[in-house]
Design a protein around this motif. Structure first.
Motif, PDB file in Angstrom:
ATOM      1  N   HIS A   1     -35.374  20.897  43.721  1.00  0.00           N
ATOM      2  CA  HIS A   1     -34.970  19.404  44.039  1.00  0.00           C
ATOM      3  C   HIS A   1     -35.970  18.812  44.631  1.00  0.00           C
ATOM      4  N   ASP A   2     -36.056  17.322  44.136  1.00  0.00           N
ATOM      5  CA  ASP A   2     -36.828  16.427  44.791  1.00  0.00           C
ATOM      6  C   ASP A   2     -36.527  16.171  46.215  1.00  0.00           C
ATOM      7  N   LEU A   3     -37.299  16.129  47.203  1.00  0.00           N
ATOM      8  CA  LEU A   3     -36.806  15.973  48.578  1.00  0.00           C
ATOM      9  C   LEU A   3     -36.146  14.292  48.775  1.00  0.00           C
ATOM     10  N   VAL A   4     -35.010  14.226  49.187  1.00  0.00           N
ATOM     11  CA  VAL A   4     -34.296  12.961  49.565  1.00  0.00           C
ATOM     12  C   VAL A   4     -34.233  13.088  51.235  1.00  0.00           C
ATOM     13  N   TYR A   5     -35.238  12.232  51.811  1.00  0.00           N
ATOM     14  CA  TYR A   5     -35.278  12.416  53.322  1.00  0.00           C
ATOM     15  C   TYR A   5     -34.339  11.367  53.873  1.00  0.00           C
ATOM     16  N   LEU A   6     -33.300  11.372  54.413  1.00  0.00           N
ATOM     17  CA  LEU A   6     -32.404  10.468  55.164  1.00  0.00           C
ATOM     18  C   LEU A   6     -32.076  11.074  56.484  1.00  0.00           C
ATOM     19  N   ASP A   7     -33.153  11.229  57.321  1.00  0.00           N
ATOM     20  CA  ASP A   7     -33.061  11.426  58.588  1.00  0.00           C
ATOM     21  C   ASP A   7     -34.051  10.586  59.492  1.00  0.00           C
ATOM     22  N   ASN A   8     -33.971   9.274  59.051  1.00  0.00           N
ATOM     23  CA  ASN A   8     -35.138   8.471  59.537  1.00  0.00           C
ATOM     24  C   ASN A   8     -34.726   7.930  60.933  1.00  0.00           C
ATOM     25  N   ALA A   9     -33.550   8.125  61.529  1.00  0.00           N
ATOM     26  CA  ALA A   9     -32.933   7.625  62.868  1.00  0.00           C
ATOM     27  C   ALA A   9     -33.525   8.633  63.757  1.00  0.00           C
ATOM     28  N   ALA A  10     -33.986   9.916  63.114  1.00  0.00           N
ATOM     29  CA  ALA A  10     -34.547  10.807  64.198  1.00  0.00           C
ATOM     30  C   ALA A  10     -35.945  10.490  64.282  1.00  0.00           C
ATOM     31  N   THR A  11     -36.657  10.561  62.990  1.00  0.00           N
ATOM     32  CA  THR A  11     -38.279  10.177  62.933  1.00  0.00           C
ATOM     33  C   THR A  11     -38.372   9.679  61.375  1.00  0.00           C
ATOM     34  N   SER A  12     -39.113   8.856  61.270  1.00  0.00           N
ATOM     35  CA  SER A  12     -39.444   8.281  60.136  1.00  0.00           C
ATOM     36  C   SER A  12     -40.701   8.782  59.670  1.00  0.00           C
ATOM     37  N   HIS A  13     -41.105   8.748  58.547  1.00  0.00           N
ATOM     38  CA  HIS A  13     -42.581   9.307  57.804  1.00  0.00           C
ATOM     39  C   HIS A  13     -43.395   8.286  58.337  1.00  0.00           C
ATOM     40  N   THR A  14     -44.606   8.840  57.913  1.00  0.00           N
ATOM     41  CA  THR A  14     -46.037   7.951  58.515  1.00  0.00           C
ATOM     42  C   THR A  14     -46.762   7.701  57.259  1.00  0.00           C
ATOM     43  N   PRO A  15     -47.135   6.526  56.973  1.00  0.00           N
ATOM     44  CA  PRO A  15     -47.764   5.837  55.881  1.00  0.00           C
ATOM     45  C   PRO A  15     -49.425   6.365  55.678  1.00  0.00           C
ATOM     46  N   ASP A  16     -49.988   6.568  54.711  1.00  0.00           N
ATOM     47  CA  ASP A  16     -51.367   6.852  54.547  1.00  0.00           C
ATOM     48  C   ASP A  16     -52.162   5.983  55.504  1.00  0.00           C
ATOM     49  N   GLN A  17     -51.833   4.704  55.591  1.00  0.00           N
ATOM     50  CA  GLN A  17     -52.779   3.739  56.529  1.00  0.00           C
ATOM     51  C   GLN A  17     -52.703   4.072  57.826  1.00  0.00           C
ATOM     52  N   VAL A  18     -51.707   4.595  58.444  1.00  0.00           N
ATOM     53  CA  VAL A  18     -51.631   4.916  59.612  1.00  0.00           C
ATOM     54  C   VAL A  18     -52.181   6.187  60.106  1.00  0.00           C
ATOM     55  N   VAL A  19     -51.825   7.323  59.478  1.00  0.00           N
ATOM     56  CA  VAL A  19     -52.752   8.414  59.356  1.00  0.00           C
ATOM     57  C   VAL A  19     -54.284   8.092  59.031  1.00  0.00           C
TER      58      VAL A  19
END
Length: 415
Positions: A28-46
């Motif tokens: 399955h494609d990832l469905v990430y719904l745990d953003n209140a714990a931690t969000s993901h980081t965009p390429d610009q920040v990395v």
């Protein structure tokens, strides 16, 4: 990266900045719904983190060489950028970088609380507080002899402001409240709470961990004495948090940690402290993380915090409607009409939240399950744990549909 007009975000373009969202597992494609714990980081920040380490990695406020000067300027500018983002007109002097919201809470609890609280004093919290606040102030009260009191909730899962006015008294020295509940999703009337606290000459601390990432924050409009949040929930890196404090309060407080950088003069007999905010940033600080947090703020501001807010609220409303339409699902907190941000906590019948989360993982749907660091609140709700789906700028209604499909699959499995 591009954004649409006020009708919504260009989510497809935003998702391109987050390669992790392209992952697949269990077919399955990832469905990430745990953003209140931690969000993901965009390429610009990395990329900004990598640029620091590749181009000007050095310690700050210690060296006269070029790399240290560049790092120091970028680190100082990051404080100014955060101050601008939250409406702190005092600038960098009112912005302390910490590890996270929890450490920000502890800085004030130890540096202010141990010195100012004593028997007969009160600290007032809410029943929906995260353990970062509840445990911290609870333990400070035990050490100082102060009393810890709690503002109750209404039946529909909102803060009871009538109870707040009864609970906060002239003996109250500190009121500490979440801006947004990480379990109920309700948005608390923090400006009104600030007024009640200040009417009794109490200070007001706002836990903004679930608010700063997803809505415009103006600490001066709120009239918060202190405001705290974490970078990792708002497209930034882990390991950096923010403590805003009114300048005159931070000036009056002694440091929480001692060591290098936070001192002005040291003798064998005594020491004096550095200027704000550095007197609260002992040792080598969170240099790369702080600089990257400023980049994350730029990223969010390019999208527009009002757009972020509307997008989260729209997803929360859609998820709330879909879940409440299921007869065997209990949803906690107020309805969208009453005010709800981008998270929904729920339970499926008698299925334990941990079991539900495990089954959802088989569908590559990532949620949180447990007490969400709000054990007393779950006791108040009469449940041991709950499942929580939380949304951010890259989530879609189609992913909410996949969440519901996975819950239906879990229902069939446990039937």
């Amino acid at each position: 990266m591009s954004t649409q007009d006020a009708e919504g975000l260009d989510v497809a373009a935003i998702r391109e900045d987050f390669p992790i969202l392209e992952r697949e597992f269990n077919g399955h494609d990832l469905v990430y719904l745990d953003n209140a714990a931690t969000s993901h980081t965009p390429d610009q920040v990395v990329d900004e983190i990598a640029r620091y380490y590749r181009e000007y990695n050095a310690n700050v406020h210690r060296g006269l060489h070029q790399l240290s000067q560049e790092a120091s300027i970028a680190y100082e500018d990051a404080h100014d950028r955060v101050a601008e983002f939250i409406g702190a007109s005092g600038g960098r002097e009112e912005v302390v970088f910490t590890k996270n919201t929890t450490e920000s809470m502890n800085v004030v609890a130890y540096a202010w609380g141990l010195a100012e609280l004593g028997p007969g004093d009160e600290v007032v919290l809410t029943e929906m507080e995260h353990h970062a606040a509840l445990v911290t102030w609870q333990q400070i009260c035990k050490r100082t002899g102060a009393e810890c009191k709690y503002i109750g909730l209404t039946e529909d899962g909102q803060l009871d402001m009538d109870d707040a006015r009864d609970t906060i008294t002239d003996d109250t020295q500190m009121v500490s409240a979440v801006h947004v509940s990480n379990t109920l999703g309700c948005v608390n009337p923090v400006s009104d709470l600030a007024d009640v606290a200040h009417d009794h000459d109490a200070l007001f601390f706002v836990d903004g961990a679930q608010a700063a990432p997803n809505r415009p924050v103006d600490v001066e409009a709120i009239d918060a004495d202190f405001y705290a949040f974490s970078g990792h929930k708002m497209c930034g890196p882990t390991g950096v948090g923010v403590l805003y404090g009114k300048e005159h309060l931070l000036e009056e407080m002694d440091p929480y940690l001692y060591g290098g950088m936070m001192i002005r003069k040291v003798t064998f007999e005594d020491s004096t402290w550095n200027d704000l905010p550095w007197k609260f940033e002992a040792g080598t600080p969170v240099i790369a993380q702080g600089i990257a947090l400023a980049e994350a703020i730029d990223y969010l501001d390019d999208i527009g915090m009002e757009n972020v807010k509307r997008h989260e609220e729209r997803l929360a409303e859609y998820a709330y409607d879909r879940l409440t339409a299921m007869d065997d699902v209990d949803v906690y907190g107020p309805s969208p009409e009453q005010g709800r941000t981008g998270l929904v906590s729920f339970n499926l019948g008698d299925v334990h939240a941990h079991d539900l989360s495990s089954i959802l993982n088989d569908y590559a749907v990532a949620i949180r399950a447990g007490d969400h660091c709000t054990q007393p609140l779950h006791d108040r709700l009469g449940v041991a744990a709950s499942a929580r789906a939380s949304f951010y700028i890259y989530n879609t209604e189609a992913e909410v549909d996949k969440l519901v499909e996975a819950i239906e699959g879990a229902r069939d499995l446990f039937a």
